[in-house]
Design an enzyme around this catalytic site. Structure first.
Site, PDB file in Angstrom:
ATOM      1  N   GLN A  62      -6.826   9.679   7.576  1.00  0.00           N
ATOM      2  CA  GLN A  62      -5.513   9.234   8.042  1.00  0.00           C
ATOM      3  C   GLN A  62      -4.442  10.276   7.755  1.00  0.00           C
ATOM      4  O   GLN A  62      -3.591  10.562   8.605  1.00  0.00           O
ATOM      5  CB  GLN A  62      -5.155   7.896   7.404  1.00  0.00           C
ATOM      6  CG  GLN A  62      -6.023   6.739   7.867  1.00  0.00           C
ATOM      7  CD  GLN A  62      -5.638   5.429   7.210  1.00  0.00           C
ATOM      8  OE1 GLN A  62      -4.733   5.373   6.394  1.00  0.00           O
ATOM      9  NE2 GLN A  62      -6.330   4.364   7.570  1.00  0.00           N
ATOM     10  N   ARG A  98       0.836  -1.200   0.000  1.00  0.00           N
ATOM     11  CA  ARG A  98       0.000   0.000   0.000  1.00  0.00           C
ATOM     12  C   ARG A  98       0.872   1.252   0.000  1.00  0.00           C
ATOM     13  O   ARG A  98       1.792   1.377   0.813  1.00  0.00           O
ATOM     14  CB  ARG A  98      -0.927  -0.013   1.211  1.00  0.00           C
ATOM     15  CG  ARG A  98      -1.889  -1.194   1.188  1.00  0.00           C
ATOM     16  CD  ARG A  98      -2.580  -1.415   2.517  1.00  0.00           C
ATOM     17  NE  ARG A  98      -3.461  -0.304   2.866  1.00  0.00           N
ATOM     18  CZ  ARG A  98      -4.158  -0.263   4.001  1.00  0.00           C
ATOM     19  NH1 ARG A  98      -4.056  -1.257   4.871  1.00  0.00           N
ATOM     20  NH2 ARG A  98      -4.963   0.751   4.252  1.00  0.00           N
ATOM     21  N   ASP A 138     -14.956   2.632   4.131  1.00  0.00           N
ATOM     22  CA  ASP A 138     -14.657   1.248   4.500  1.00  0.00           C
ATOM     23  C   ASP A 138     -15.839   0.316   4.295  1.00  0.00           C
ATOM     24  O   ASP A 138     -15.676  -0.913   4.310  1.00  0.00           O
ATOM     25  CB  ASP A 138     -14.215   1.176   5.963  1.00  0.00           C
ATOM     26  CG  ASP A 138     -12.810   1.713   6.163  1.00  0.00           C
ATOM     27  OD1 ASP A 138     -12.002   1.605   5.222  1.00  0.00           O
ATOM     28  OD2 ASP A 138     -12.522   2.248   7.252  1.00  0.00           O
ATOM     29  N   SER A 153      -8.951  12.145   3.144  1.00  0.00           N
ATOM     30  CA  SER A 153      -8.343  11.065   3.919  1.00  0.00           C
ATOM     31  C   SER A 153      -8.194  11.483   5.364  1.00  0.00           C
ATOM     32  O   SER A 153      -7.406  12.379   5.679  1.00  0.00           O
ATOM     33  CB  SER A 153      -6.973  10.680   3.347  1.00  0.00           C
ATOM     34  OG  SER A 153      -6.308   9.772   4.213  1.00  0.00           O
TER      35      SER A 153
END
Length: 444
Positions: free
Chosen positions: A175, A128, A325, A173
């Site tokens: 994250q 990833r 998700d 995002s």
């Protein structure tokens, strides 16, 4: 890290789902609770922590950098933190397993501390790309040496003091946003993230709870989040609500299996996380909120779900960040709806634990479902509520959400679906199959 031996599973239709279950603690909140408690000075207590492999990887990494983290016999986790700026040089590489959240957020933390950390992971995580995190952290002064393609293993040489930046997210995002904010914790001055499309806001909520100076402003550019370093975090007692991403499998399963009527208890309903509930309701799902309440600063309710006839929709693209998700299991819901569901705006699915668009298309097509793949999503023609054919062996690609989504598909299939490897489920939902047995009357 070597992956465990594959664990194949044949999934057969079991009849209606009935009864009630509680889902494990929210994975996003569990990661952040451990990290922020480790950066506070004093003792924090965390109730309801998700004890999946991903979260345990975060706990191990924070221990390696000096925090004391212990699980009590009553299930409460006790964390004695080192303070912002107090992270220690780990003696060995930080093993992240399958956890992209751990990796990206910890890269942010390390970037503004005078330590060097090597991050490693399993085969899935090592495939990833980390470039979208490397870019802003490098602007702040961190020296990051990654494997070709911006992948793991990689080394982060932190810098102190780091340089505060203002950074506009090119792709939605949570994250990346969180990594920058965590780097900003130990960076003198004000670090700002601008997100044109809102993403899950657990970092903002929890950092504020721990005492960080953080502001959120809605502007024409989007949400502007600013954090003032060098922060001093105060210890907290945290209650982690149930994970809406884990509950999604049961919302879809009960919706597609005739005769089902279940209650999923203690589900976190943060507005930035419930796109799947919105989408399923648009399709006609029968989902009722019971006993809405606030737990640890997060909205929570019990969700009653009954079987309903689903109708195809065009999923609004602006829902993508709040259900990124959950797209794999939404694709499963679409496979049982009447008409053709079009779900787009989900480019990020290409760089998850697997390429979730291609992987789900191949799996569903093998089970007799007509799909059309786009760069940012899929069109899926459903069965109109009838059982799908099934009768195929599908690949989970070391992806826990693919594996669980195809288990749900198998509950509505005419013939068994064989999943090549269900071992990745333990990364986020260790008791998934126990819950399945409880809801289908197959438990003890």
């Amino acid at each position: 890290m070597t992956h465990p031996l594959p664990q194949p599973l044949d999934v057969v239709a079991r009849g209606p789902l009935t009864g009630s279950i509680a889902v494990p603690g929210d994975k996003s909140i569990s990661h952040r609770a451990l990290m922020f408690a480790s950066l506070a000075v004093g003792t924090s207590r965390i109730t309801g922590l998700l004890e999946g492999e991903d979260v345990l990887a975060t706990a191990a990494a924070m221990r390696a950098m000096g925090a004391t983290i212990e699980r009590q016999d009553d299930g409460i986790w006790v964390v004695d933190g080192v303070g912002v700026g107090g992270l220690l040089q780990p003696a060995t590489a930080l093993e992240m397993g399958n956890s992209g959240t751990s990796t990206r957020l910890l890269m942010g933390l390390v970037s503004s501390h005078p330590i060097t950390c090597t991050f490693t992971g399993d085969a899935s995580l090592s495939g990833r790309p980390m470039g979208r995190v490397i870019e802003p952290l490098s602007q702040m002064g961190a020296d990051i040496a990654a494997s070709p393609g911006g992948k793991l293993p990689l080394m982060v040489r932190g810098i102190c003091p780091a340089v505060p930046i203002t950074y506009t997210l090119p792709v939605a995002s949570a994250q990346v946003k969180s990594a920058i904010l965590l780097a900003g914790l130990n960076t003198p001055g004000i670090t700002t993230v601008i997100e044109p499309v809102a993403t899950r806001d657990h970092s903002e909520r929890m950092l504020t709870g721990f005492g960080a100076q953080l502001t959120v402003e809605e502007t024409d550019q989007g949400r502007v989040i600013s954090i003032t370093g060098e922060a001093e975090l105060t210890p907290q007692d945290i209650v982690v609500p149930g994970d809406p991403s884990s509950s999604a499998f049961w919302l879809v399963a009960a919706s597609i299996v005739p005769g089902s009527d279940i209650v999923v208890r203690n589900v976190g309903l943060n507005p930035t996380r419930i796109g799947i509930v919105t989408a399923l309701r648009m399709m006609g799902a029968d989902i009722t909120e019971l006993d809405p309440r606030t737990v640890g600063g997060e909205p929570v309710a019990d969700l009653r779900v009954r079987h309903a006839a689903l109708t195809a929709i065009e999923v609004p693209a602006d829902l993508a960040p709040s259900m990124i998700d959950e797209y794999p299991v939404l694709f499963v819901a679409a496979a049982f709806a009447s008409g053709t569901t079009v779900a787009r705006g989900a480019h990020e699915l290409r760089v998850k634990e697997s390429d979730r668009i291609t992987t789900m298309r191949i799996a569903l097509e093998a089970c007799g479902v007509a799909c059309e793949e786009f760069e940012d999503g899929m069109a899926i023609t459903g069965s109109g509520g009838a059982a799908i054919r099934g009768g195929a062996r599908v690949a989970s690609k070391l992806d826990h959400r693919i594996a669980m989504s195809m288990v749900v598909a198998g509950l509505g299939s005419a013939e068994p679906i064989t999943i090549d490897d269900i071992s990745p489920v333990a990364t986020s939902y260790p008791v998934f199959f126990r819950s399945l047995d409880a809801l289908t009357g197959k438990g003890e």
